[in-house]
Write a protein that holds these residues in place. Structure first.
Motif, short mmCIF file in Angstrom:
data_model
loop_
_atom_site.label_atom_id
_atom_site.label_comp_id
_atom_site.label_asym_id
_atom_site.label_seq_id
_atom_site.Cartn_x
_atom_site.Cartn_y
_atom_site.Cartn_z
N VAL A 1 0.85 -1.19 0.00
CA VAL A 1 0.00 0.00 0.00
C VAL A 1 0.89 1.25 0.00
N ALA A 2 0.62 2.13 -0.96
CA ALA A 2 1.37 3.38 -1.06
C ALA A 2 0.53 4.58 -0.64
N VAL A 3 -0.76 4.56 -0.98
CA VAL A 3 -1.65 5.70 -0.72
C VAL A 3 -3.03 5.15 -0.39
N GLU A 4 -3.70 5.79 0.56
CA GLU A 4 -5.10 5.51 0.87
C GLU A 4 -5.87 6.83 0.80
N ALA A 5 -7.15 6.74 0.51
CA ALA A 5 -7.96 7.96 0.42
C ALA A 5 -9.38 7.70 0.88
#
Length: 193
Positions: free
Chosen positions: A148-152
């Motif tokens: 996982v690099a980015v969550e939104a």
């Protein structure tokens, strides 16, 4: 992932299914407008995202990070990563048959995204309350099951097509409406076509 209350639907909110006319899972959505920075092909350093319909009200989007997308040397610009998430989350409106605009978007950056990598974004609807459409997304590096690099998390607000016609730059609206695919997409959202 904890979120402020404005990005979290109430506990009893309905998580809708896709509209009966929504495209089936696996369908590529294509660009909604060739001048769109997120999905269009016209802009040299646009993101050129490719989005496919997932199960339920979800999409899977791929973002290939190129040299024109840098912030720090060799790394994707954080604002462009947020833009990619905004585009992926916004595509959920197609599955609900509801044009919508971003009201709030919050991104959490977990690790750097290098130039030359592909970010696999999975976005899904978490609920609809009136005109409010709640959604979340996760972006993984180089594979759908990568790190996982980015969550939104996001909140979109449903609008009618008149919103775009009334607020968009007139010459761009006219140009978009000359494209039969854009007109077809707009008509698909009409309640009484």
């Amino acid at each position: 992932m904890s979120r402020p209350s404005s990005l979290t639907p109430s506990p009893d909110v309905e998580v809708p299914g896709p509209h009966p006319s929504a495209p089936p899972p696996g369908t590529e959505l294509g660009e909604h407008y060739d001048g769109c920075f997120g999905c269009g092909e016209e802009l040299e350093n646009g993101l050129r995202l490719r989005t496919r319909v997932g199960e339920g009200v979800s999409v899977d989007t791929e973002f290939v990070v190129g040299p024109g997308h840098q912030g720090a040397p060799g790394l994707a610009h954080g604002g462009l990563l947020s833009c990619a998430f905004d585009e992926a989350l916004g595509a959920l409106g197609y599955l609900l048959h509801q044009p919508a605009v971003t009201a709030r978007l919050e991104t959490d950056f977990k690790r750097p995204v290098p130039v030359g990598s592909t970010l696999f974004i999975h976005a899904w609807c978490t609920g609809v309350e009136g005109r409010k459409i709640y959604a979340k997304a996760v972006g993984r590096l180089n594979a759908p099951d990568g790190p996982v690099a980015v969550e939104a998390a996001s909140l979109f607000v449903a609008v009618g097509f008149e919103h775009f016609m009334s607020n968009g730059r007139p010459e761009d609206v006219r140009r978009a409406m000359q494209n039969p695919d854009v007109v077809k997409a707009a008509r698909a959202f009409e309640v009484n076509p």
